[in-house]
Design a protein around this motif. Structure first.
Motif, mmCIF file in Angstrom:
data_model
loop_
_atom_site.group_PDB
_atom_site.id
_atom_site.type_symbol
_atom_site.label_atom_id
_atom_site.label_comp_id
_atom_site.label_asym_id
_atom_site.label_seq_id
_atom_site.Cartn_x
_atom_site.Cartn_y
_atom_site.Cartn_z
ATOM 1 N N ALA A 1 14.216 -33.420 26.433
ATOM 2 C CA ALA A 1 13.474 -34.144 27.462
ATOM 3 C C ALA A 1 13.573 -33.404 28.795
ATOM 4 N N THR A 2 12.552 -33.585 29.629
ATOM 5 C CA THR A 2 12.633 -33.093 30.994
ATOM 6 C C THR A 2 13.413 -34.109 31.833
ATOM 7 N N ARG B 1 8.678 -24.900 31.873
ATOM 8 C CA ARG B 1 9.252 -26.009 31.105
ATOM 9 C C ARG B 1 10.761 -25.898 31.040
ATOM 10 N N GLU B 2 11.270 -24.682 30.832
ATOM 11 C CA GLU B 2 12.713 -24.477 30.731
ATOM 12 C C GLU B 2 13.413 -24.976 31.987
ATOM 13 N N ALA C 1 0.547 -16.126 30.331
ATOM 14 C CA ALA C 1 0.376 -17.550 30.628
ATOM 15 C C ALA C 1 1.349 -18.390 29.804
ATOM 16 N N ALA C 2 1.490 -18.057 28.523
ATOM 17 C CA ALA C 2 2.433 -18.777 27.671
ATOM 18 C C ALA C 2 3.868 -18.548 28.131
ATOM 19 N N ARG C 3 4.152 -17.315 28.532
ATOM 20 C CA ARG C 3 5.495 -16.999 29.035
ATOM 21 C C ARG C 3 5.813 -17.812 30.286
ATOM 22 N N GLU D 1 17.636 -19.675 25.694
ATOM 23 C CA GLU D 1 16.484 -19.862 26.572
ATOM 24 C C GLU D 1 15.542 -18.673 26.508
ATOM 25 N N THR D 2 16.092 -17.472 26.536
ATOM 26 C CA THR D 2 15.227 -16.282 26.497
ATOM 27 C C THR D 2 14.581 -16.118 25.127
ATOM 28 N N LEU D 3 15.273 -16.564 24.075
ATOM 29 C CA LEU D 3 14.674 -16.505 22.738
ATOM 30 C C LEU D 3 13.476 -17.437 22.645
ATOM 31 N N ALA D 4 13.601 -18.639 23.178
ATOM 32 C CA ALA D 4 12.480 -19.570 23.151
ATOM 33 C C ALA D 4 11.298 -19.014 23.936
ATOM 34 N N GLU D 5 11.587 -18.410 25.066
ATOM 35 C CA GLU D 5 10.526 -17.797 25.866
ATOM 36 C C GLU D 5 9.859 -16.656 25.104
#
Length: 342
Positions: A331-332, A35-36, A27-29, A50-54
């Motif tokens: 920001a989005t 969001r990304e 779910a967090a992933r 991006e993959t590190l943040a995920e």
């Protein structure tokens, strides 16, 4: 592990932790991925950031992820095999470097300060080196389990990412023996210069690794037994810290060759045991690349470093913090009033 440390454990109990390890928080992933995709940038524009943040979100079990209390844990231990003359430095250097860490004079101290990370240095019975593993097992089962349990203590509540490193004269020989025993090949495939040995000393080091694995491999029961026979107190502690981090949902950044060899014990027991770990950097120790490939890890950085003491992991921490900052702080499109692609 001080000489009078009360920590005790059973190796079978530690093996049992593998069966209760938390899995990835899907779910967090998924929330991190969603969001990304909404952030003010083209898809994939930040590449591995991006993959590190995920990855951090997945193993912290929260989106957005946060890195507010990073810890760099350096475990120091001495190896009986060092008395064979396999290192360019005497065994006394381990304690001297621990004193340097405590005085703030080592590279890792500066890197922790630069990345706002807490440094903890754990002495592992420096006055009692492991046994020479060319003569017999490096540790008893109780000694190995106790060292692993001691390493688990580094994962305290509130730590949100853990960088692991080691200090110990002779531990590149131990790491080579472990890698050789776990992944096959020849002793020379896994044995490198370590602290800078060459010539006849390098030949001796390869011979020692070969003799040790030849002696112990026929009797090894599993990778934990390999750790007991060929490892060291600090390498066992690293394996224990990795296990505890998994249970506590704390992402882990591994340092170089010796640290990765310690982690490989868990990989050989369960290929998913290191899913919450990344390798911070590719060591200049030649066999590190081979070992990373064996456990399916792509090191984050390649700066030609071979210092140990968690230095490469501490440098990588800065990159991971940058990844989390971008993911959490950008920001989005909707928030910024920027038009998304059609």
């Amino acid at each position: 592990m001080s000489d009078d440390a009360p920590v005790k454990a059973d190796l079978d109990e530690i093996r049992g932790l593998l069966s209760v390890m938390p899995k990835a928080d899907e779910a967090a992933r998924d929330a991190a991925r969603a969001r990304e995709g909404q952030l003010t940038k083209p898809p994939g524009a930040l590449g591995r950031l991006e993959t590190l943040a995920e990855w951090v979100a997945t193993w912290q079990g929260r989106t957005p992820p946060r890195i507010e209390r990073p810890r760099v844990a350096v475990f120091a231990g001495n190896h009986g095999v060092a008395y064979k003359g396999v290192s360019a430095y005497p065994i006394a250097v381990t304690a001297q470097m621990v004193a340097n860490f405590q005085a703030g004079g080592a590279a890792v101290n500066q890197l922790c300060a630069a990345n706002d990370a807490e440094l903890r240095v754990y002495e592992m019975a420096l006055d009692h080196p492991t046994a020479d593993f060319t003569d017999g097992p490096a540790m008893t089962e109780e000694e190995c389990a106790t060292a692993m349990a001691y390493g688990m203590m580094a994962v305290e509540e509130g730590i949100d990412i853990l960088c692991l490193g080691e200090m110990g004269i002779g531990n590149s020989t131990s790491a080579a023996a472990l890698a050789h025993a776990l992944f096959g090949g020849k002793a020379q495939d896994w044995t490198g210069p370590g602290t800078g040995v060459t010539g006849s000393t390098m030949e001796l080091k390869i011979q020692v690794v070969d003799e040790a694995v030849t002696r112990h491999l026929p009797e090894m029961t599993d990778s934990f037994d390999a750790l007991r026979r060929l490892g060291g107190h600090e390498l066992a502690a690293i394996a224990g810290a990795i296990l505890a981090a998994r249970v506590g949902r704390v992402p882990v950044i591994l340092d170089g060759y010796a640290c990765t060899a310690a982690a490989s014990i868990l990989y050989r027991a369960d290929p998913h045991a290191l899913d919450h770990c990344i390798v911070g950097h590719l060591s200049a120790e030649p066999s590190h690349r081979r070992l990373c490939e064996a456990i399916g890890k792509q090191p984050l950085l390649d700066f030609g470093m071979r210092l140990g003491e968690g230095s490469g992991a501490a440098v990588a921490l800065g990159i991971v913090k940058s990844a989390v900052a971008c993911h959490s702080g950008m920001a989005t499109f909707a928030e910024a009033g920027v038009s998304d692609k059609d």
